[in-house]
Design a protein around this motif. Sequence first.
Motif, PDB file in Angstrom:
ATOM      1  N   ARG A 166       0.830  -1.210   0.000  1.00 33.25           N
ATOM      2  CA  ARG A 166       0.000   0.000   0.000  1.00 33.25           C
ATOM      3  C   ARG A 166       0.863   1.257   0.000  1.00 33.25           C
ATOM      4  O   ARG A 166       0.609   2.203  -0.763  1.00 33.25           O
ATOM      5  CB  ARG A 166      -0.913   0.003   1.228  1.00 33.25           C
ATOM      6  CG  ARG A 166      -1.778   1.250   1.353  1.00 33.25           C
ATOM      7  CD  ARG A 166      -2.606   1.214   2.610  1.00 33.25           C
ATOM      8  NE  ARG A 166      -1.794   1.114   3.816  1.00 33.25           N
ATOM      9  CZ  ARG A 166      -1.160   2.127   4.381  1.00 33.25           C
ATOM     10  NH1 ARG A 166      -1.219   3.340   3.842  1.00 33.25           N
ATOM     11  NH2 ARG A 166      -0.456   1.958   5.479  1.00 33.25           N
ATOM     12  N   TYR A 193      -6.764   2.205  -6.161  1.00 34.47           N
ATOM     13  CA  TYR A 193      -6.164   2.378  -4.832  1.00 34.47           C
ATOM     14  C   TYR A 193      -7.242   2.697  -3.792  1.00 34.47           C
ATOM     15  O   TYR A 193      -7.244   2.129  -2.685  1.00 34.47           O
ATOM     16  CB  TYR A 193      -5.131   3.493  -4.894  1.00 34.47           C
ATOM     17  CG  TYR A 193      -4.546   3.884  -3.558  1.00 34.47           C
ATOM     18  CD1 TYR A 193      -3.476   3.172  -3.013  1.00 34.47           C
ATOM     19  CD2 TYR A 193      -5.064   4.957  -2.829  1.00 34.47           C
ATOM     20  CE1 TYR A 193      -2.942   3.515  -1.784  1.00 34.47           C
ATOM     21  CE2 TYR A 193      -4.539   5.309  -1.607  1.00 34.47           C
ATOM     22  CZ  TYR A 193      -3.475   4.591  -1.092  1.00 34.47           C
ATOM     23  OH  TYR A 193      -2.956   4.942   0.133  1.00 34.47           O
ATOM     24  N   LEU A 197      -8.288   0.392  -0.607  1.00 37.06           N
ATOM     25  CA  LEU A 197      -8.152   0.980   0.723  1.00 37.06           C
ATOM     26  C   LEU A 197      -9.438   0.811   1.522  1.00 37.06           C
ATOM     27  O   LEU A 197      -9.393   0.554   2.736  1.00 37.06           O
ATOM     28  CB  LEU A 197      -7.795   2.465   0.597  1.00 37.06           C
ATOM     29  CG  LEU A 197      -7.245   3.146   1.853  1.00 37.06           C
ATOM     30  CD1 LEU A 197      -5.936   2.492   2.280  1.00 37.06           C
ATOM     31  CD2 LEU A 197      -7.014   4.630   1.583  1.00 37.06           C
ATOM     32  N   THR A 200      -9.649  -2.756   2.895  1.00 31.74           N
ATOM     33  CA  THR A 200      -8.596  -3.179   3.825  1.00 31.74           C
ATOM     34  C   THR A 200      -8.987  -2.834   5.260  1.00 31.74           C
ATOM     35  O   THR A 200      -9.155  -1.663   5.593  1.00 31.74           O
ATOM     36  CB  THR A 200      -7.267  -2.502   3.486  1.00 31.74           C
ATOM     37  OG1 THR A 200      -6.939  -2.767   2.115  1.00 31.74           O
ATOM     38  CG2 THR A 200      -6.149  -3.018   4.386  1.00 31.74           C
ATOM     39  N   TRP A 216      -3.321  -5.965  -3.763  1.00 34.19           N
ATOM     40  CA  TRP A 216      -2.410  -4.856  -3.453  1.00 34.19           C
ATOM     41  C   TRP A 216      -1.084  -5.018  -4.203  1.00 34.19           C
ATOM     42  O   TRP A 216      -0.536  -4.045  -4.732  1.00 34.19           O
ATOM     43  CB  TRP A 216      -2.151  -4.789  -1.956  1.00 34.19           C
ATOM     44  CG  TRP A 216      -3.146  -3.971  -1.198  1.00 34.19           C
ATOM     45  CD1 TRP A 216      -4.015  -4.391  -0.242  1.00 34.19           C
ATOM     46  CD2 TRP A 216      -3.353  -2.547  -1.313  1.00 34.19           C
ATOM     47  NE1 TRP A 216      -4.765  -3.337   0.230  1.00 34.19           N
ATOM     48  CE2 TRP A 216      -4.375  -2.194  -0.404  1.00 34.19           C
ATOM     49  CE3 TRP A 216      -2.783  -1.557  -2.099  1.00 34.19           C
ATOM     50  CZ2 TRP A 216      -4.831  -0.882  -0.261  1.00 34.19           C
ATOM     51  CZ3 TRP A 216      -3.230  -0.248  -1.958  1.00 34.19           C
ATOM     52  CH2 TRP A 216      -4.241   0.072  -1.055  1.00 34.19           C
TER      53      TRP A 216
END
Length: 327
Positions: A166, A193, A197, A200, A216
């Motif tokens: 990340r 992205y 995110l 996650t 990722w």
Amino acid sequence: MQIASPGGRRLDHAALAAKKLALETGRTVTRKELSAAAMDAERALDLRAAQRQVLSALAACWGEQEWERLLVWPSNDYLMSRTGLTERAIRRIIEELNKLGLVIPKDSANKKRFAIRDMAGEIIDAYGFDLTPIYVRRGEWAAILAEQKVMREIRKRTYDEVTVARRATEETLNALASHFPEHRDRSDIKDQYSKLLSRTPKRSTAELPVGLLQDWQDLRILAEETYYQAGDAGPKDHHKETNYEFPSEACYKRSPKKAEAAPPNEGSVQHLQPTLIIEACPTISDFGRPIRDTTDIVAAGRYLRASLGAHESAWAEAVEEIGTVRA
């Protein structure tokens, strides 16, 4: 269909299996050993707080008698005073511990809990709860705890790898925004992205979603490859000219004195105009910023040094020997 036992309590398979567990012959279990086994069972089975309170209170009642079974007979009032739970909660939790095979109720005819004494007043037996399975299964608790430790380490490493991917993706996006703000693929990578995110979870005991780490890592590779291709978009092979002629002068050797005695036809740095540099070195367009003066030329040299295969020490030596602009 469950059949009621003579004491009125329904039979449970786990409780019947727990009854077959027995201590080693002549083994005397201390209260400390039983409490330690109970704590291992609590962590291995991930018991709730209320279940842990009741189990700890029961283990603390063990009197360290030299019996074949670990029997305790606390009243509900006593357990309520030790745990702060209601009688209804105590009854429910004991049933749950029974189904887990930790506590085996040993009921009397009237379902009261009490000790049985001989003519001399010595306690020889009791009706209450049998805690033998807690201690006998301590090897099982140790194996479960060891497996849990391994899984925690694997989970931690997975979270670490996700964090690395990340951060690398984030740094690459920042570099793209700084040097190639108009690149067509940057917004797509940024959208991916943001989606990853949101998927996650924060670092915790929760398992990561399946495939999240691979996603990722794939996005990191895509972002870095996009940045590499964007920085490698200039003319190719413009430095592959081969010179088969013998040099007219000896090769330059590292020596401060010889560096000071530079050939007089080198000229001053004033003739190194930005337009001449851009024309002679098309790679400078990879810098991504306009070249207006010698300061920009030096900045471009520092930035492009690594992509041209020049080590940092070579740059430092060149600056020391011939100056920043010539370097």
